[in-house]
Design an enzyme around this catalytic site. Structure first.
Site, mmCIF file in Angstrom:
data_model
loop_
_atom_site.group_PDB
_atom_site.id
_atom_site.type_symbol
_atom_site.label_atom_id
_atom_site.label_comp_id
_atom_site.label_asym_id
_atom_site.label_seq_id
_atom_site.Cartn_x
_atom_site.Cartn_y
_atom_site.Cartn_z
ATOM 1 C CB ALA A 1 -0.956 0.135 1.229
ATOM 2 C CB ILE B 1 5.026 1.200 4.291
ATOM 3 C CG1 ILE B 1 4.362 0.648 5.621
ATOM 4 C CG2 ILE B 1 4.731 2.624 3.797
ATOM 5 C CD1 ILE B 1 2.859 0.566 5.583
ATOM 6 C CE LYS B 2 4.494 -0.153 -5.255
ATOM 7 N NZ LYS B 2 3.347 -0.478 -6.115
ATOM 8 C CB VAL B 3 8.299 4.752 0.359
ATOM 9 C CG1 VAL B 3 7.428 4.478 1.848
ATOM 10 C CG2 VAL B 3 9.629 3.911 0.459
#
Length: 218
Positions: free
Chosen positions: A56, A82-84
């Site tokens: 996400a 967590i996607k950054v």
């Protein structure tokens, strides 16, 4: 090689998961928009279906806001990854999320081996090089996968290479031959991997011959 599906369509995810083919899911703001749902609700639905990592993505571009959004996304489910973005702030956020939140991080929008090296140094769980978009500018995207594989092997980095922007079944084959850890694939492309005209022809012949025997099984 692990298979992630690149979609936020819950129906497609459920179908592929029921086939036993899924190891995880990747989403992004564009896919969430296409789904027509709210990010928290859609992500929760996906996490309830799939046991593996569900990426996400934060939408912030500055470190502090990225961390705030990461904490909100992490509350959705234990398997949220967590996607950054691959920016300096994104790499700083990656380090914090990994060390202080103990969460998986997918560093996305990678287009060079140098970027992938930095992501590994920041402790990324996954690096997402976009092979299709590199192909679009006239460069062989799979060469980047080879470069990252060699660098990661040289230094025994644990970051997994997650091949993204997959456009064809040949992308999947090449990624597997190179030794990528994961391919995240659109639902239609994942289903297309099973297709071969000789398989269809052979099955048709087997069924025709079986019908001639007049037998049944069971």
């Amino acid at each position: 090689m692990k298979f992630f599906v690149d979609t936020a369509d819950v129906k497609d995810i459920r179908e592929l998961n029921d086939l036993g083919l899924l190891d995880g899911v990747t989403t992004n703001p564009s896919l969430i928009l296409k789904s027509g749902g709210k990010i928290a609700e859609v992500t929760k639905q996906i996490c309830d279906i799939v046991k593996g990592p569900v990426s996400a993505e934060v939408t912030a571009t500055e470190y502090q806001e990225m961390i705030q959004q990461a904490k909100a996304l992490a509350k959705i489910a234990d398997n949220v990854c967590i996607k950054v973005p691959l920016t300096l702030d994104g790499l700083k956020a990656c380090k914090t999320i990994r060390t202080e939140m103990n969460r998986m991080v997918n560093v996305t929008l990678c287009f060079s081996a140098n970027q992938a090296l930095l992501a590994a140094k920041a402790g990324a769980s996954f690096i997402s090089p976009f092979v299709g978009r590199i192909d679009d500018i006239g460069i062989d995207g799979m060469e980047l996968i080879q470069e990252i594989r060699q660098i990661y092997d040289n230094y025994d980095f644990q970051t997994e290479i997650l091949v993204a922007s997959v456009r064809t079944v040949n992308h999947v084959k090449q990624a597997a031959l190179i030794g990528a850890d994961v391919a995240t694939v659109p639902p239609a492309t994942l289903k297309a991997l099973v297709k071969h005209p000789l398989t269809d022809k052979g099955l048709e012949q087997f069924l025709a011959d079986w019908a001639k025997t007049g037998q049944t099984i069971g």
